[in-house]
Design a protein around this motif. Structure first.
Motif, PDB file in Angstrom:
ATOM      1  N   ALA A 108       0.830  -1.214   0.000  1.00 42.43           N
ATOM      2  CA  ALA A 108       0.000   0.000   0.000  1.00 42.43           C
ATOM      3  C   ALA A 108       0.856   1.252   0.000  1.00 42.43           C
ATOM      4  O   ALA A 108       0.589   2.224  -0.726  1.00 42.43           O
ATOM      5  N   LEU A 109       1.913   1.248   0.822  1.00 43.26           N
ATOM      6  CA  LEU A 109       2.793   2.417   0.890  1.00 43.26           C
ATOM      7  C   LEU A 109       3.542   2.641  -0.423  1.00 43.26           C
ATOM      8  O   LEU A 109       3.853   3.784  -0.785  1.00 43.26           O
ATOM      9  N   ALA A 110       3.800   1.541  -1.125  1.00 49.33           N
ATOM     10  CA  ALA A 110       4.498   1.644  -2.408  1.00 49.33           C
ATOM     11  C   ALA A 110       3.544   1.933  -3.555  1.00 49.33           C
ATOM     12  O   ALA A 110       3.972   2.110  -4.698  1.00 49.33           O
ATOM     13  N   GLY A 111       2.245   2.002  -3.251  1.00 48.09           N
ATOM     14  CA  GLY A 111       1.256   2.271  -4.285  1.00 48.09           C
ATOM     15  C   GLY A 111       0.992   1.094  -5.197  1.00 48.09           C
ATOM     16  O   GLY A 111       0.475   1.259  -6.307  1.00 48.09           O
ATOM     17  N   ARG A 112       1.323  -0.117  -4.759  1.00 48.80           N
ATOM     18  CA  ARG A 112       1.152  -1.300  -5.590  1.00 48.80           C
ATOM     19  C   ARG A 112       0.043  -2.222  -5.099  1.00 48.80           C
ATOM     20  O   ARG A 112      -0.119  -3.321  -5.626  1.00 48.80           O
ATOM     21  N   GLY A 113      -0.695  -1.787  -4.103  1.00 49.69           N
ATOM     22  CA  GLY A 113      -1.771  -2.609  -3.567  1.00 49.69           C
ATOM     23  C   GLY A 113      -2.858  -1.736  -2.982  1.00 49.69           C
ATOM     24  O   GLY A 113      -2.721  -0.501  -2.907  1.00 49.69           O
ATOM     25  N   PRO A 114      -3.983  -2.352  -2.565  1.00 45.90           N
ATOM     26  CA  PRO A 114      -5.080  -1.583  -1.965  1.00 45.90           C
ATOM     27  C   PRO A 114      -4.602  -0.794  -0.753  1.00 45.90           C
ATOM     28  O   PRO A 114      -3.799  -1.290   0.041  1.00 45.90           O
ATOM     29  N   ARG A 115      -5.114   0.411  -0.618  1.00 45.48           N
ATOM     30  CA  ARG A 115      -4.666   1.286   0.466  1.00 45.48           C
ATOM     31  C   ARG A 115      -4.919   0.690   1.840  1.00 45.48           C
ATOM     32  O   ARG A 115      -4.099   0.832   2.760  1.00 45.48           O
ATOM     33  N   PHE A 116      -6.060   0.022   1.979  1.00 45.27           N
ATOM     34  CA  PHE A 116      -6.411  -0.534   3.294  1.00 45.27           C
ATOM     35  C   PHE A 116      -6.488  -2.069   3.262  1.00 45.27           C
ATOM     36  O   PHE A 116      -7.164  -2.676   4.085  1.00 45.27           O
ATOM     37  N   GLY A 117      -5.779  -2.681   2.331  1.00 39.81           N
ATOM     38  CA  GLY A 117      -5.812  -4.134   2.219  1.00 39.81           C
ATOM     39  C   GLY A 117      -5.203  -4.848   3.405  1.00 39.81           C
ATOM     40  O   GLY A 117      -5.471  -6.025   3.626  1.00 39.81           O
TER      41      GLY A 117
END
Length: 223
Positions: free
Chosen positions: A154-163
């Protein structure tokens, strides 16, 4: 039962596992009723230090947990899918209630702890049929690792923000349950086991009612 209800039940069951694990850890002086990785380490250390008598109880706890998993899996396989959760929760309720009654009658730490390990082994089967579900089990190392992995994505912008939140809640549930178990044991001693027995019973009742209500429309439409 819907997936949302299964998830909610799973978080409560994870907290319950933490609760009884805290009681077991305090009562057994460092052994567990649901965390078999810890018991396996204790067993190996006892054997490695040539103190086989100290290996007996962790070995029995491991076997009881394995037997509970076997019984839970068997019940799940033999029960219609919609009734699997109520049946397994009912089985767990009987075992935890038996542990409470045993502890009250016989304050020695061994017998009740074996029933709790049996119950925790069976608990893992209660929600095993919910695909991708991690909560409701008695181990959360994987959930904690998954939280870190998903947060990094999420922090890297490669996954859901709240996953990462779901796995984080699983770990938090175990933490809260363990904390409540430690506090309850400090105030109620062995009578603290009445609380998880009551919670398991309530979950069984709710699951049964929801299954019956869901079955009624299905039966009406079939007729």
């Amino acid at each position: 039962m819907s997936r949302t209800w299964h998830l909610g039940f799973g978080l409560v069951l994870t907290a319950l596992a933490g609760y009884v694990d805290a009681l077991g850890f305090i009562r057994l002086g460092g052994l567990y009723t649901s965390f078999m990785s810890g018991n396996t380490t204790q067993f190996a250390v006892a054997i490695g230090h040539d103190t086989p008598l100290l290996a007996i109880l962790p070995a029995l706890l491991i076997f009881a947990f394995f037997l509970g998993s076997l019984c839970g899996g068997g019940l799940s396989s033999l029960t219609p899918a919609r009734w699997s959760t109520p049946v397994l929760l009912g089985f767990e309720t009987v075992l935890v209630s038996g542990a409470y009654l045993t502890a009250v009658e016989d304050p020695s730490p061994g017998h009740a702890s074996l029933l709790l390990a049996l119950a925790m082994g069976a608990q893992n089967a209660a929600l095993a049929h919910v695909q991708g579900f991690r909560a409701g089990t008695t181990f959360v190392t994987g959930a904690l690792f998954s939280t870190g992995q998903k947060l990094a994505s999420a922090l890297a912008g490669r996954g859901p923000r709240f996953g990462w939140v779901g796995d984080g809640l699983v770990w938090l549930s175990l933490l809260c349950g363990s904390l409540l178990g430690a506090v309850a044991y400090g105030r109620l001693a062995l009578y603290a086991l009445a609380i998880p027995a009551g919670i398991a019973g309530c979950l069984t009742l709710v699951a049964t009612v929801m299954t019956v209500l869901k079955s009624a429309p299905d039966s009406a439409s079939a007729s």
